[in-house]
Design a protein around this motif. Sequence first.
Motif, PDB file in Angstrom:
ATOM      1  N   ASP A  62      88.776 -18.663 -27.439  1.00  0.00           N
ATOM      2  CA  ASP A  62      88.553 -17.346 -26.829  1.00  0.00           C
ATOM      3  C   ASP A  62      89.864 -16.679 -26.428  1.00  0.00           C
ATOM      4  OD1 ASP A  62      85.810 -17.608 -27.120  1.00  0.00           O
ATOM      5  OD2 ASP A  62      85.526 -18.400 -25.096  1.00  0.00           O
ATOM      6  N   THR A  63      90.844 -16.725 -27.336  1.00  0.00           N
ATOM      7  CA  THR A  63      92.135 -16.088 -27.064  1.00  0.00           C
ATOM      8  C   THR A  63      92.414 -14.932 -28.023  1.00  0.00           C
ATOM      9  OG1 THR A  63      93.266 -17.699 -28.476  1.00  0.00           O
ATOM     10  CG2 THR A  63      93.150 -18.199 -26.106  1.00  0.00           C
ATOM     11  N   THR A  64      91.422 -14.515 -28.784  1.00  0.00           N
ATOM     12  CA  THR A  64      91.619 -13.409 -29.716  1.00  0.00           C
ATOM     13  C   THR A  64      92.043 -12.162 -28.948  1.00  0.00           C
ATOM     14  OG1 THR A  64      89.952 -14.319 -31.200  1.00  0.00           O
ATOM     15  CG2 THR A  64      90.521 -11.987 -31.487  1.00  0.00           C
ATOM     16  N   LEU A  65      93.071 -11.500 -29.458  1.00  0.00           N
ATOM     17  CA  LEU A  65      93.606 -10.306 -28.823  1.00  0.00           C
ATOM     18  C   LEU A  65      94.008  -9.308 -29.900  1.00  0.00           C
ATOM     19  CD1 LEU A  65      94.824  -8.736 -26.372  1.00  0.00           C
ATOM     20  CD2 LEU A  65      96.912 -10.058 -26.741  1.00  0.00           C
ATOM     21  N   PHE A  66      93.471  -8.110 -29.826  1.00  0.00           N
ATOM     22  CA  PHE A  66      93.897  -6.995 -30.669  1.00  0.00           C
ATOM     23  C   PHE A  66      94.434  -5.916 -29.749  1.00  0.00           C
ATOM     24  CE2 PHE A  66      91.137  -8.857 -33.850  1.00  0.00           C
ATOM     25  CZ  PHE A  66      91.753  -8.544 -35.043  1.00  0.00           C
ATOM     26  N   TRP A  67      95.544  -5.319 -30.128  1.00  0.00           N
ATOM     27  CA  TRP A  67      96.060  -4.184 -29.390  1.00  0.00           C
ATOM     28  C   TRP A  67      96.300  -3.051 -30.373  1.00  0.00           C
ATOM     29  CZ3 TRP A  67      98.803  -8.521 -30.474  1.00  0.00           C
ATOM     30  CH2 TRP A  67     100.012  -8.376 -31.136  1.00  0.00           C
TER      31      TRP A  67
ATOM     32  N   PHE B  57      97.405  -0.232 -26.128  1.00  0.00           N
ATOM     33  CA  PHE B  57      96.308  -0.761 -25.320  1.00  0.00           C
ATOM     34  C   PHE B  57      95.778  -2.080 -25.877  1.00  0.00           C
ATOM     35  CE2 PHE B  57      96.262   3.849 -25.431  1.00  0.00           C
ATOM     36  CZ  PHE B  57      96.361   4.171 -24.083  1.00  0.00           C
ATOM     37  N   GLU B  58      95.414  -3.007 -24.986  1.00  0.00           N
ATOM     38  CA  GLU B  58      94.683  -4.208 -25.393  1.00  0.00           C
ATOM     39  C   GLU B  58      93.251  -3.760 -25.633  1.00  0.00           C
ATOM     40  OE1 GLU B  58      97.067  -7.744 -23.049  1.00  0.00           O
ATOM     41  OE2 GLU B  58      94.948  -7.427 -22.609  1.00  0.00           O
ATOM     42  N   ILE B  59      92.933  -3.545 -26.884  1.00  0.00           N
ATOM     43  CA  ILE B  59      91.649  -2.951 -27.235  1.00  0.00           C
ATOM     44  C   ILE B  59      90.545  -4.002 -27.326  1.00  0.00           C
ATOM     45  CG2 ILE B  59      91.587  -2.932 -29.757  1.00  0.00           C
ATOM     46  CD1 ILE B  59      91.346   0.164 -27.539  1.00  0.00           C
ATOM     47  N   TYR B  60      90.929  -5.242 -27.604  1.00  0.00           N
ATOM     48  CA  TYR B  60      89.983  -6.358 -27.521  1.00  0.00           C
ATOM     49  C   TYR B  60      90.736  -7.582 -27.022  1.00  0.00           C
ATOM     50  CZ  TYR B  60      86.543  -9.914 -28.343  1.00  0.00           C
ATOM     51  OH  TYR B  60      85.661 -10.936 -28.136  1.00  0.00           O
ATOM     52  N   HIS B  61      90.306  -8.102 -25.896  1.00  0.00           N
ATOM     53  CA  HIS B  61      90.859  -9.326 -25.326  1.00  0.00           C
ATOM     54  C   HIS B  61      89.664 -10.224 -25.024  1.00  0.00           C
ATOM     55  CE1 HIS B  61      93.722 -11.257 -22.158  1.00  0.00           C
ATOM     56  NE2 HIS B  61      93.453 -12.042 -23.170  1.00  0.00           N
TER      57      HIS B  61
ATOM     58  N   LYS C 243      88.898 -12.964 -23.485  1.00  0.00           N
ATOM     59  CA  LYS C 243      88.560 -13.408 -22.129  1.00  0.00           C
ATOM     60  C   LYS C 243      87.934 -12.264 -21.316  1.00  0.00           C
ATOM     61  CE  LYS C 243      91.121 -17.496 -21.944  1.00  0.00           C
ATOM     62  NZ  LYS C 243      90.340 -18.406 -22.690  1.00  0.00           N
ATOM     63  N   ARG C 244      88.324 -11.035 -21.602  1.00  0.00           N
ATOM     64  CA  ARG C 244      87.787  -9.868 -20.896  1.00  0.00           C
ATOM     65  C   ARG C 244      86.531  -9.328 -21.566  1.00  0.00           C
ATOM     66  NH1 ARG C 244      91.443  -5.053 -21.846  1.00  0.00           N
ATOM     67  NH2 ARG C 244      90.142  -4.871 -23.684  1.00  0.00           N
TER      68      ARG C 244
ATOM     69  N   CYS D 120      81.430  -6.883 -23.923  1.00  0.00           N
ATOM     70  CA  CYS D 120      81.084  -6.061 -25.083  1.00  0.00           C
ATOM     71  C   CYS D 120      79.956  -6.656 -25.911  1.00  0.00           C
ATOM     72  CB  CYS D 120      82.298  -5.916 -26.000  1.00  0.00           C
ATOM     73  SG  CYS D 120      83.646  -4.970 -25.299  1.00  0.00           S
ATOM     74  N   SER D 121      79.781  -7.938 -25.854  1.00  0.00           N
ATOM     75  CA  SER D 121      78.870  -8.656 -26.739  1.00  0.00           C
ATOM     76  C   SER D 121      79.382  -8.508 -28.170  1.00  0.00           C
ATOM     77  CB  SER D 121      77.439  -8.156 -26.571  1.00  0.00           C
ATOM     78  OG  SER D 121      76.564  -8.974 -27.312  1.00  0.00           O
ATOM     79  N   SER D 122      78.580  -8.005 -29.078  1.00  0.00           N
ATOM     80  CA  SER D 122      78.999  -7.908 -30.485  1.00  0.00           C
ATOM     81  C   SER D 122      79.706  -6.600 -30.817  1.00  0.00           C
ATOM     82  CB  SER D 122      77.781  -8.040 -31.402  1.00  0.00           C
ATOM     83  OG  SER D 122      77.236  -9.324 -31.281  1.00  0.00           O
TER      84      SER D 122
END
Length: 158
Positions: free
Chosen positions: A83-88, A105-109, A111-112, A117-119
């Motif tokens: 669960d460390t996937t990160l897109f900015w 921006f961190e658009i998908y993190h 852990k957050r 967001c779910s899917s």
Amino acid sequence: MGTQFRWSFMHVVAMALIVLSLSHSSMLVSGAYYKEIHVILINMLEPGKNLHVHCKSKDDDLGDHVIGYNQKYTWSFHDNLFDTTLFWCGMDWTRTGGSTVSGSFEIYHAKRDLYRCSSYCTWGIREDGLYSFNRATGEWEYFFGWPSMTSKGAGMKP
């Protein structure tokens, strides 16, 4: 001789368990057990305003994209095992009058966002910032403000 066979058999069983465990882990890493996650960016600036985006992760560079007003840009992926996937995403657009607004921006993190967001992680990009769509409430929630306003001709920072 019987003991030697027993140890050899135990080694074979142990190796088989290790191989099965590793193959199971690689399926998890590849996303076989994780649902697909979709990130959606929607240009909600104003008619005639294009949004320039460049999104990446540690492993993937999604390239430059121009999103027209009321259009969207979408990509999908599977979260990794930890669960460390990160897109900015670096984004910029030009205000009426010529000043450029830009930010990263961190658009998908994971852990957050994995459960938030779910899917589907849907973002509305507006003149005052980025809004995240809350599926539970059906409302857009203010999430990020634009960090900088620069003069015409300035580009996105790496």
